[in-house]
Write a protein that holds these residues in place. Structure first.
Motif, PDB file in Angstrom:
ATOM      1  N   ARG A  82       0.771  -1.111  -0.012  1.00 12.14           N
ATOM      2  CA  ARG A  82       0.162   0.032   0.257  1.00 12.14           C
ATOM      3  C   ARG A  82       0.722   1.220   0.009  1.00 12.14           C
ATOM      4  O   ARG A  82       0.556   2.178   0.678  1.00 12.14           O
ATOM      5  N   GLY A  83       2.044   1.368  -0.486  1.00 13.52           N
ATOM      6  CA  GLY A  83       2.737   2.528  -0.753  1.00 13.52           C
ATOM      7  C   GLY A  83       3.567   2.725   0.462  1.00 13.52           C
ATOM      8  O   GLY A  83       4.212   3.751   0.576  1.00 13.52           O
ATOM      9  N   SER A  84       3.817   1.775   1.310  1.00  6.29           N
ATOM     10  CA  SER A  84       4.299   2.021   2.726  1.00  6.29           C
ATOM     11  C   SER A  84       6.075   2.324   2.475  1.00  6.29           C
ATOM     12  O   SER A  84       6.662   2.982   3.315  1.00  6.29           O
ATOM     13  N   GLY A  85       6.496   1.848   1.269  1.00  6.52           N
ATOM     14  CA  GLY A  85       8.163   1.871   1.196  1.00  6.52           C
ATOM     15  C   GLY A  85       8.830   0.972   2.296  1.00  6.52           C
ATOM     16  O   GLY A  85       8.184   0.001   3.070  1.00  6.52           O
ATOM     17  N   ASN A  86      10.135   0.666   2.064  1.00  7.74           N
ATOM     18  CA  ASN A  86      10.994   0.141   3.142  1.00  7.74           C
ATOM     19  C   ASN A  86      10.771  -1.380   2.939  1.00  7.74           C
ATOM     20  O   ASN A  86      11.239  -2.229   3.734  1.00  7.74           O
ATOM     21  N   GLY A  87      10.140  -1.912   1.755  1.00  2.68           N
ATOM     22  CA  GLY A  87      10.060  -3.272   1.629  1.00  2.68           C
ATOM     23  C   GLY A  87       9.087  -4.077   2.641  1.00  2.68           C
ATOM     24  O   GLY A  87       8.714  -4.898   2.627  1.00  2.68           O
ATOM     25  N   ILE A  88       8.149  -3.053   3.340  1.00  4.39           N
ATOM     26  CA  ILE A  88       7.230  -3.548   4.205  1.00  4.39           C
ATOM     27  C   ILE A  88       5.729  -3.023   3.939  1.00  4.39           C
ATOM     28  O   ILE A  88       5.422  -2.377   3.163  1.00  4.39           O
ATOM     29  N   SER A  89       4.892  -3.410   4.790  1.00  8.77           N
ATOM     30  CA  SER A  89       3.339  -3.022   4.526  1.00  8.77           C
ATOM     31  C   SER A  89       3.001  -2.261   5.741  1.00  8.77           C
ATOM     32  O   SER A  89       3.553  -2.451   6.933  1.00  8.77           O
ATOM     33  N   PHE A  90       1.995  -1.060   5.518  1.00  6.18           N
ATOM     34  CA  PHE A  90       1.694  -0.442   6.750  1.00  6.18           C
ATOM     35  C   PHE A  90       1.059  -1.217   7.545  1.00  6.18           C
ATOM     36  O   PHE A  90       1.102  -0.881   8.945  1.00  6.18           O
ATOM     37  N   ALA A  91       0.379  -2.284   7.348  1.00  5.66           N
ATOM     38  CA  ALA A  91      -0.494  -3.336   8.212  1.00  5.66           C
ATOM     39  C   ALA A  91       0.572  -4.248   9.119  1.00  5.66           C
ATOM     40  O   ALA A  91       0.172  -4.963   9.946  1.00  5.66           O
ATOM     41  N   LEU A  92       1.894  -4.318   8.710  1.00  2.00           N
ATOM     42  CA  LEU A  92       2.638  -5.573   9.162  1.00  2.00           C
ATOM     43  C   LEU A  92       2.907  -5.166  10.479  1.00  2.00           C
ATOM     44  O   LEU A  92       2.820  -6.302  11.405  1.00  2.00           O
ATOM     45  N   PRO A  93       3.407  -4.095  11.461  1.00  9.38           N
ATOM     46  CA  PRO A  93       3.450  -4.209  12.720  1.00  9.38           C
ATOM     47  C   PRO A  93       2.406  -4.553  13.392  1.00  9.38           C
ATOM     48  O   PRO A  93       2.492  -5.222  14.672  1.00  9.38           O
ATOM     49  N   ASP A  94       1.077  -4.415  13.206  1.00  7.76           N
ATOM     50  CA  ASP A  94      -0.215  -4.792  13.966  1.00  7.76           C
ATOM     51  C   ASP A  94      -0.344  -6.187  13.628  1.00  7.76           C
ATOM     52  O   ASP A  94      -0.764  -6.906  14.625  1.00  7.76           O
ATOM     53  N   ALA A  95       0.004  -6.785  12.426  1.00  6.57           N
ATOM     54  CA  ALA A  95       0.009  -8.265  12.432  1.00  6.57           C
ATOM     55  C   ALA A  95       0.907  -9.039  13.101  1.00  6.57           C
ATOM     56  O   ALA A  95       0.596 -10.043  13.401  1.00  6.57           O
ATOM     57  N   ILE A  96       2.204  -8.456  13.380  1.00  8.04           N
ATOM     58  CA  ILE A  96       3.027  -9.087  13.990  1.00  8.04           C
ATOM     59  C   ILE A  96       2.573  -9.272  15.686  1.00  8.04           C
ATOM     60  O   ILE A  96       2.689 -10.214  16.153  1.00  8.04           O
ATOM     61  N   LYS A  97       2.016  -8.113  15.943  1.00  5.07           N
ATOM     62  CA  LYS A  97       1.351  -7.956  17.585  1.00  5.07           C
ATOM     63  C   LYS A  97       0.491  -9.059  17.741  1.00  5.07           C
ATOM     64  O   LYS A  97       0.515  -9.823  18.422  1.00  5.07           O
ATOM     65  N   ILE A  98      -0.615  -9.110  16.654  1.00  6.17           N
ATOM     66  CA  ILE A  98      -1.611 -10.084  16.536  1.00  6.17           C
ATOM     67  C   ILE A  98      -1.160 -11.664  16.831  1.00  6.17           C
ATOM     68  O   ILE A  98      -1.544 -12.251  17.464  1.00  6.17           O
ATOM     69  N   LEU A  99      -0.190 -11.820  15.741  1.00  8.80           N
ATOM     70  CA  LEU A  99       0.382 -13.416  15.839  1.00  8.80           C
ATOM     71  C   LEU A  99       1.187 -13.498  16.962  1.00  8.80           C
ATOM     72  O   LEU A  99       1.096 -14.739  17.312  1.00  8.80           O
ATOM     73  N   LYS A 100       2.032 -12.568  17.425  1.00 11.60           N
ATOM     74  CA  LYS A 100       2.841 -13.095  18.551  1.00 11.60           C
ATOM     75  C   LYS A 100       1.873 -13.227  19.784  1.00 11.60           C
ATOM     76  O   LYS A 100       2.223 -14.053  20.539  1.00 11.60           O
ATOM     77  N   SER A 101       0.785 -12.466  20.007  1.00 14.47           N
ATOM     78  CA  SER A 101      -0.063 -12.782  20.932  1.00 14.47           C
ATOM     79  C   SER A 101      -0.754 -13.964  21.005  1.00 14.47           C
ATOM     80  O   SER A 101      -1.324 -14.733  21.992  1.00 14.47           O
ATOM     81  N   SER A 102      -0.867 -14.539  19.819  1.00  8.36           N
ATOM     82  CA  SER A 102      -1.451 -15.965  19.598  1.00  8.36           C
ATOM     83  C   SER A 102      -0.583 -17.080  19.515  1.00  8.36           C
ATOM     84  O   SER A 102      -0.803 -18.360  19.378  1.00  8.36           O
ATOM     85  N   GLY A 103       0.757 -16.866  19.782  1.00 10.67           N
ATOM     86  CA  GLY A 103       1.856 -17.771  20.166  1.00 10.67           C
ATOM     87  C   GLY A 103       2.693 -18.257  18.694  1.00 10.67           C
ATOM     88  O   GLY A 103       3.168 -19.279  18.843  1.00 10.67           O
ATOM     89  N   TYR A 104       2.296 -17.504  18.055  1.00 12.32           N
ATOM     90  CA  TYR A 104       3.240 -17.910  16.534  1.00 12.32           C
ATOM     91  C   TYR A 104       4.621 -17.288  16.384  1.00 12.32           C
ATOM     92  O   TYR A 104       4.916 -16.440  16.972  1.00 12.32           O
ATOM     93  N   ASP A 105       5.446 -18.375  16.118  1.00 12.78           N
ATOM     94  CA  ASP A 105       6.819 -17.908  15.712  1.00 12.78           C
ATOM     95  C   ASP A 105       6.482 -17.166  14.192  1.00 12.78           C
ATOM     96  O   ASP A 105       5.572 -17.779  13.332  1.00 12.78           O
ATOM     97  N   ILE A 106       7.062 -16.135  13.632  1.00 11.75           N
ATOM     98  CA  ILE A 106       6.696 -15.677  12.480  1.00 11.75           C
ATOM     99  C   ILE A 106       8.039 -15.353  11.595  1.00 11.75           C
ATOM    100  O   ILE A 106       8.847 -14.945  11.918  1.00 11.75           O
ATOM    101  N   PHE A 107       7.649 -15.854  10.287  1.00 12.57           N
ATOM    102  CA  PHE A 107       8.634 -15.700   9.180  1.00 12.57           C
ATOM    103  C   PHE A 107       8.174 -14.379   8.300  1.00 12.57           C
ATOM    104  O   PHE A 107       6.934 -14.554   7.928  1.00 12.57           O
ATOM    105  N   ILE A 108       8.941 -13.328   7.954  1.00 13.65           N
ATOM    106  CA  ILE A 108       8.216 -12.249   7.343  1.00 13.65           C
ATOM    107  C   ILE A 108       9.092 -12.180   6.125  1.00 13.65           C
ATOM    108  O   ILE A 108      10.400 -11.975   6.012  1.00 13.65           O
ATOM    109  N   GLU A 109       8.448 -12.326   4.807  1.00 13.50           N
ATOM    110  CA  GLU A 109       9.202 -12.078   3.617  1.00 13.50           C
ATOM    111  C   GLU A 109       8.870 -10.643   2.902  1.00 13.50           C
ATOM    112  O   GLU A 109       7.680 -10.405   2.587  1.00 13.50           O
ATOM    113  N   THR A 110       9.982  -9.892   2.896  1.00 13.22           N
ATOM    114  CA  THR A 110       9.705  -8.425   2.328  1.00 13.22           C
ATOM    115  C   THR A 110       9.633  -8.498   0.797  1.00 13.22           C
ATOM    116  O   THR A 110      10.180  -9.570   0.215  1.00 13.22           O
ATOM    117  N   TYR A 111       9.059  -7.455   0.103  1.00 15.56           N
ATOM    118  CA  TYR A 111       9.176  -7.512  -1.345  1.00 15.56           C
ATOM    119  C   TYR A 111      10.596  -7.030  -1.728  1.00 15.56           C
ATOM    120  O   TYR A 111      11.502  -6.677  -0.738  1.00 15.56           O
TER     121      TYR A 111
END
Length: 205
Positions: A82-111
């Motif tokens: 969504r045009g955030s730049g830096n290889g990431i998404s504007f929604a990414l920080p919140d998505a990480i918080k939600i998944l961590k609170s649910s006990g997931y290990d997380i692999f993030i692939e940037t563009y």
């Protein structure tokens, strides 16, 4: 504790295939048999169409196949930048918080990123920078900001291609030896990918 790993690098470096191979090793590791993992794959939003292809997951041969992994322990989500730049998404920080609170290990692939795109670094426990033998000479390496960040795991992928020996020599002159890995991710059970996973696995235990 949830572990967050970022995989970044230029387009075409093999990030998706490498991610898939790491996920396969995660599920073959008896030390992680009680853990679950999420993959967040970020694709760029087109400046012309306003849409995003969201195609990174096409390369996930193992992570989506119940014959290879326990798919009940895998969550995969494609995200547009969504045009955030830096290889990431504007929604990414919140998505990480939600998944961590649910006990997931997380692999993030940037563009596919350019020289200054280091946005993933502050969001993860360990960042992997994937490059290829066409990286260029010493001057080009000096311009790669990701290579200047301490603790970055640097992966020279497609190591079977011409120029790999020269680039590997240049990288060894700039990166601590324990942070460099030489891989051919399309080769099943590749020794370099095994070494990379073993280095990452210390974070899970």
């Amino acid at each position: 504790r949830s572990v967050v790993i970022g995989i970044t690098g230029r387009g075409g470096s093999g990030k998706s295939t490498l991610t898939d191979e790491l996920i396969l090793r995660y599920f073959n590791d008896p030390r992680t048999e009680k853990r679950k993992v999420a993959i967040l794959a970020v694709d760029p939003t087109s400046a012309t169409s306003g849409g995003a292809l969201l195609a990174d997951r096409i390369a996930f041969m193992y992570a989506t196949d119940k014959n290879w992994v326990d798919t009940s322990r895998v969550f995969i989500r494609s995200m547009a930048s969504r045009g955030s730049g830096n290889g990431i998404s504007f929604a990414l920080p919140d998505a990480i918080k939600i998944l961590k609170s649910s006990g997931y290990d997380i692999f993030i692939e940037t563009y596919g990123t350019g020289q200054p795109d280091t946005g993933i670094v502050s969001l993860v426990d360990r960042v992997i920078y994937v490059t290829t033998p066409d990286l260029g000479g010493a001057t080009q390496i000096a311009k790669e900001e990701m290579l200047q960040i301490p603790g970055t795991f640097v992966v020279l992928n497609k190591n079977e291609l011409q120029g790999a020996r020269h680039v590997s020599s240049l990288l060894r002159g700039n990166i601590e030896q324990e942070n460099i890995f030489f891989t051919t991710a399309i080769e099943h059970n590749n020794a370099g990918v095994n070494q990379l996973y073993d280095a990452l696995a210390r974070l899970f235990h």
